[in-house]
Design an enzyme around this catalytic site. Structure first.
Site: not given
Ligand code: SAH
Length: 410
Positions: A68, A245, A338, A365
């Site tokens: 790029c 994701q 996650d 992540c």
């Molecule tokens: N497992 C899902 C989302 C992961 S992203 C997937 O694979 O698509 C992380 C998620 O954590 C987000 O949806 C966000 O809204 C949530 N999150 C962030 N802080 C949080 C907290 N303190 N308690 C509960 N959920 C939370």
């Protein structure tokens, strides 16, 4: 400015490589371990310095020509100069070194990275900002300002087509995102404003257009307020403000890894913590007795409930992990978590370990917070059994990994 010649020793977590000069650590971007480099000092601190490469004196055999024109100025990619196979081993090395330094697990072996069949043109979601002239681009590599872009090699073609057709004339626009369901071809433009009201706009693109007001309320101008993606044969609704994701085909490898580590049993009660739109829990729902999903985001929980329609063994709870976990009354066998990049708070981690699940599958992540939280789980009586990087972010320094933890007495 001061220049010096350094030998690069390793890749650090965060995108830059690590070198030493007169005993002091120097962080240098866009170079590779093993390289001899002439650098120019850009920042000097008591414990470390930062420098930028001026000349690669002895290049690594793993160095390639970046694709790029914006590589080096755009903040999107940090590793385009590294052959893809080497990016994979660097992820393993960084994960290993974070587990050694932060979780004190020097002997933990990290599995080989599950690499992507599509290391380019993969992103199903990009967030764009506007430069002073109103042109859309990405945040600059130094963190300040916006680099307007003429090409991008990590955006999926569905997004690039939409991006190329964008003409923006919108008052108070803070940022915008483009999103696609790769399997369905559905696309969505998401505008975000600092304002409280929705101005009238014209949208000429053949895609959905949603405005998110300052408080997160969505206003749909055209089409739907969500895209639909298909993952492992299942349809998922993803609303404008819900997380998903970013690499669809790699998300399937992530699901497979999570399933392998979770080893779901038919009488298991599964807790899908930080569940988003329900990705992991839905996938495993027919292999366990019951699924409880928790997420703090209202739109994500609404999507998860929609995605689980007609499935009697799933229940979603909206609220923070900190607030909701202590109210769980069921005996939990299996937890999949996650969390966002900052990891799990101490309170949530304590509540989680007091549920005493027999398997914890941690999808991370960020290797630094994974290592920190692993260390805390070890203190709470767990052991790290296995850890598997899954490359969700080719060409960038970001590292996704799945870790299996079990009570150490087992
Ligand atoms: N497992 C899902 C989302 C992961 S992203 C997937 O694979 O698509 C992380 C998620 O954590 C987000 O949806 C966000 O809204 C949530 N999150 C962030 N802080 C949080 C907290 N303190 N308690 C509960 N959920 C939370």
């Amino acid at each position: 400015m001061k220049t010096m010649q350094v030998q690069v020793s390793a890749m650090a977590h965060g995108g830059e490589a690590l070198a030493r000069h007169e005993g002091k650590v120097v962080f240098v971007p866009y170079v590779l371990p093993g390289e001899e480099v002439l650098v120019e000092l850009t920042e000097e601190r008591a414990r470390y310095s930062r420098a930028r490469p001026i000349e690669i004196i002895a290049p690594s055999p793993d160095r390639i020509e970046p694709r790029c024109q914006h590589f080096g100025t755009c903040g999107g990619c940090q590793w385009q100069h590294i052959v893809y196979e080497r990016q994979a081993t660097l992820r393993e090395e960084i994960l290993q070194s974070q587990l050694t330094r932060i979780a004190h697990l020097p002997d933990m072996s990290v599995e080989r990275t599950l690499v992507a069949a599509e290391p380019w043109n993969y992103r199903n979601h990009v967030q764009l900002h506007l430069d002073e002239d109103g042109r859309p681009g990405f945040i600059a590599a130094e963190g300040r300002g916006v680099v307007p872009i003429a090409e991008c090699h990590i955006m999926h073609p569905l997004l690039w087509d939409a991006f190329s057709a964008l003409e923006i004339d919108f008052p108070d626009l803070e940022r915008l995102s483009l999103r696609a369901g790769i399997a369905t071809g559905e696309r969505m433009l998401i505008l975000e404003t600092a304002g409280h009201t929705a101005p009238g706009i014209e949208v000429d693109l053949p895609i959905s257009c949603v405005l998110l007001l300052r408080d997160g309320t969505p206003v749909t101008y055209v089409g739907d307020s969500y895209v639909t993606e298909t993952l492992a044969g299942r349809s998922l609704r993803i609303s404008a403000a819900s997380f998903f994701q970013v690499h669809t085909s790699q998300a399937e490898q992530l699901l497979a890894t999570v399933e392998k580590y979770a080893n779901p049993q038919e009488d298991d009660v599964l807790l899908d913590l930080y569940c988003g739109v329900g990705t992991f829990g839905l996938y495993l729902s027919d292999k366990v007795a019951q699924v409880i999903g928790i997420d703090s985001s209202e739109p994500a929980i609404e999507d998860a409930r929609f995605n689980a329609e007609g499935m009697a063994n799933i229940r979603y709870l909206q609220g923070s992990a900190e607030d909701v976990l202590p109210s769980i009354e069921e005996a939990i066998d299996l937890v999949i978590l996650d969390p966002p990049r900052q990891g799990v708070s101490k309170e949530a981690l304590a509540a989680l370990s007091s549920l005493a699940p027999s398997r914890v599958v941690y999808v991370s992540c960020d290797p630094a917070t994974l290592a920190r939280d692993t260390g805390r789980m070890i203190q709470a009586g767990y052991e790290l059994v296995e850890v598997q990087p899954v490359d969700m972010f080719p060409q960038t320094y970001h590292i996704e990994a799945v870790a299996l933890l079990r009570p150490s007495s087992q």
